[in-house]
Design a protein around this motif. Structure first.
Motif, PDB file in Angstrom:
ATOM      1  N   THR A  16       0.836  -1.206   0.000  1.00 47.86           N
ATOM      2  CA  THR A  16       0.000   0.000   0.000  1.00 47.86           C
ATOM      3  C   THR A  16       0.869   1.254   0.000  1.00 47.86           C
ATOM      4  N   SER A  17       0.337   2.300  -0.620  1.00 49.10           N
ATOM      5  CA  SER A  17       1.024   3.591  -0.663  1.00 49.10           C
ATOM      6  C   SER A  17       0.521   4.487   0.460  1.00 49.10           C
ATOM      7  N   THR A  18       1.228   5.575   0.661  1.00 52.60           N
ATOM      8  CA  THR A  18       0.862   6.531   1.704  1.00 52.60           C
ATOM      9  C   THR A  18      -0.469   7.212   1.346  1.00 52.60           C
ATOM     10  N   PRO A  19      -1.403   7.307   2.286  1.00 50.24           N
ATOM     11  CA  PRO A  19      -2.658   8.012   1.971  1.00 50.24           C
ATOM     12  C   PRO A  19      -2.401   9.470   1.591  1.00 50.24           C
ATOM     13  N   LYS A  20      -3.237  10.022   0.764  1.00 51.98           N
ATOM     14  CA  LYS A  20      -3.086  11.409   0.331  1.00 51.98           C
ATOM     15  C   LYS A  20      -4.241  12.244   0.905  1.00 51.98           C
ATOM     16  N   PRO A  21      -3.996  13.542   1.154  1.00 53.89           N
ATOM     17  CA  PRO A  21      -5.116  14.382   1.596  1.00 53.89           C
ATOM     18  C   PRO A  21      -6.171  14.490   0.490  1.00 53.89           C
ATOM     19  N   VAL A  22      -7.424  14.517   0.889  1.00 49.24           N
ATOM     20  CA  VAL A  22      -8.515  14.574  -0.094  1.00 49.24           C
ATOM     21  C   VAL A  22      -8.569  15.972  -0.717  1.00 49.24           C
ATOM     22  N   PRO A  23      -8.494  16.078  -2.035  1.00 49.90           N
ATOM     23  CA  PRO A  23      -8.600  17.400  -2.659  1.00 49.90           C
ATOM     24  C   PRO A  23      -9.997  17.997  -2.450  1.00 49.90           C
ATOM     25  N   ALA A  48     -14.850  10.028   0.894  1.00 49.44           N
ATOM     26  CA  ALA A  48     -14.626   8.871   1.765  1.00 49.44           C
ATOM     27  C   ALA A  48     -13.641   7.881   1.155  1.00 49.44           C
ATOM     28  N   TRP A  49     -13.598   7.793  -0.184  1.00 52.55           N
ATOM     29  CA  TRP A  49     -12.811   6.751  -0.852  1.00 52.55           C
ATOM     30  C   TRP A  49     -11.490   7.217  -1.430  1.00 52.55           C
ATOM     31  N   TYR A  50     -11.306   8.517  -1.555  1.00 52.24           N
ATOM     32  CA  TYR A  50     -10.111   9.026  -2.238  1.00 52.24           C
ATOM     33  C   TYR A  50      -8.816   8.462  -1.634  1.00 52.24           C
ATOM     34  N   GLY A  51      -8.688   8.578  -0.321  1.00 55.29           N
ATOM     35  CA  GLY A  51      -7.464   8.125   0.338  1.00 55.29           C
ATOM     36  C   GLY A  51      -7.241   6.629   0.159  1.00 55.29           C
ATOM     37  N   ASN A  64      -0.822  15.012  -6.032  1.00 57.72           N
ATOM     38  CA  ASN A  64      -2.198  15.143  -5.581  1.00 57.72           C
ATOM     39  C   ASN A  64      -2.793  16.457  -6.081  1.00 57.72           C
ATOM     40  N   PRO A  65      -3.910  16.414  -6.810  1.00 57.15           N
ATOM     41  CA  PRO A  65      -4.490  17.687  -7.267  1.00 57.15           C
ATOM     42  C   PRO A  65      -5.088  18.482  -6.099  1.00 57.15           C
ATOM     43  N   LYS A  66      -5.132  19.780  -6.243  1.00 56.08           N
ATOM     44  CA  LYS A  66      -5.751  20.614  -5.187  1.00 56.08           C
ATOM     45  C   LYS A  66      -7.270  20.537  -5.277  1.00 56.08           C
ATOM     46  N   VAL A  67      -7.750  20.458  -6.535  1.00 62.25           N
ATOM     47  CA  VAL A  67      -9.201  20.495  -6.764  1.00 62.25           C
ATOM     48  C   VAL A  67      -9.571  19.415  -7.768  1.00 62.25           C
ATOM     49  N   ILE A  68     -10.676  18.728  -7.514  1.00 61.98           N
ATOM     50  CA  ILE A  68     -11.281  17.832  -8.510  1.00 61.98           C
ATOM     51  C   ILE A  68     -12.660  18.402  -8.821  1.00 61.98           C
ATOM     52  N   ARG A  69     -12.994  18.452 -10.105  1.00 59.09           N
ATOM     53  CA  ARG A  69     -14.293  19.032 -10.488  1.00 59.09           C
ATOM     54  C   ARG A  69     -15.248  17.930 -10.940  1.00 59.09           C
ATOM     55  N   PHE A  70     -16.482  18.020 -10.472  1.00 59.97           N
ATOM     56  CA  PHE A  70     -17.564  17.155 -10.950  1.00 59.97           C
ATOM     57  C   PHE A  70     -18.512  18.056 -11.755  1.00 59.97           C
ATOM     58  N   VAL A  71     -18.632  17.790 -13.035  1.00 61.01           N
ATOM     59  CA  VAL A  71     -19.515  18.582 -13.898  1.00 61.01           C
ATOM     60  C   VAL A  71     -20.672  17.691 -14.343  1.00 61.01           C
TER      61      VAL A  71
END
Ligand SMILES: [Zn+2]
Length: 217
Positions: A16-23, A48-51, A64-71
């Motif tokens: 497993t890799s290191t968890p990342k902060p959720v954008p 809930a699932w990103y990390g 890790n992106p700062k922002v993820i967009r849902f359009v």
């Protein structure tokens, strides 16, 4: 009792890799305001699932992106698609399939895959890994894809490839999927990992997989 690890112990441990902060996840429902409630739930699933998705893939050098967009689009004629850090969902699909949060997991995995798009990157593995996270990790077991043993090919990608990769990793070496992922992140050909971890090329492995399923059927 003392426990002595066998020499091939590593193959039984999923790396497993290191968890990342959720954008931050930004939602744009300006063209499909009726999807707002679903979009909020989808954001919750993604947060809930990103990390977890980051830990299951080879993301240690992933930016890790700062922002993820849902359009949400009234025009899209397929369920959803991802370009870089933007996921576009079909407003019609989410309205007709309000229970389908698996589509969020699949597309979110594409955001995290961020492969550079090398000619040696097989599309069936890209889609297979996105569906592996979806069907083998997120969805309940009873919803997993059932393969048509006479027609299925690993090149079909998606649920077929997901089921195949999960079987190959569980049987031979749990480092298989993260290693395929890592090499595609580097733009390298992932195919040699099959031989390295299983001693078999992918076609031989596929035949073995189908034979195993036939015996179970
Ligand atoms: Zn996909």
């Amino acid at each position: 009792m003392l426990f002595f690890a066998p020499p091939d112990f590593d193959r039984w441990i999923y790396p497993t890799s290191t968890p990342k902060p959720v954008p931050r996840i930004e939602i744009d429902v300006s063209e499909a305001p009726e999807t707002k409630a679903w979009a909020e739930k989808a954001r919750g699933v993604a947060q809930a699932w990103y990390g977890t998705i980051c830990t299951l893939l080879a993301t240690d050098s992933y930016k890790n992106p700062k922002v993820i967009r849902f359009v949400f689009s009234p025009k899209l004629n397929y369920p959803a698609g991802t370009a870089n850090d933007t996921i576009t969902f079909s407003a019609k699909w989410v309205t007709d399939h309000p229970e389908d949060f698996g589509v969020v997991i699949h597309e979110l995995t594409h955001v995290i895959q961020q492969y550079p798009g090398s000619p040696t990157t097989p599309g069936w593995i890209v889609e297979g890994i996105a569906d592996y996270i979806r069907w083998l990790k997120y969805e309940p077991a009873f919803r997993r894809p059932r393969l048509n043993l006479d027609k299925a090919r690993y090149q079909d990608g998606y649920g077929t490839a997901a089921t195949f990769l999960d079987w190959a990793g569980s049987k031979y070496d749990l480092r298989l999927i993260p290693s395929l992922d890592r090499s595609m992140r580097k733009g390298e050909d992932p195919m040699p990992w099959f031989e390295k971890f299983t001693g078999k090329d992918v076609d031989t492995l596929w035949k073995e997989f189908i034979d195993t399923l036939r015996k179970r059927a």
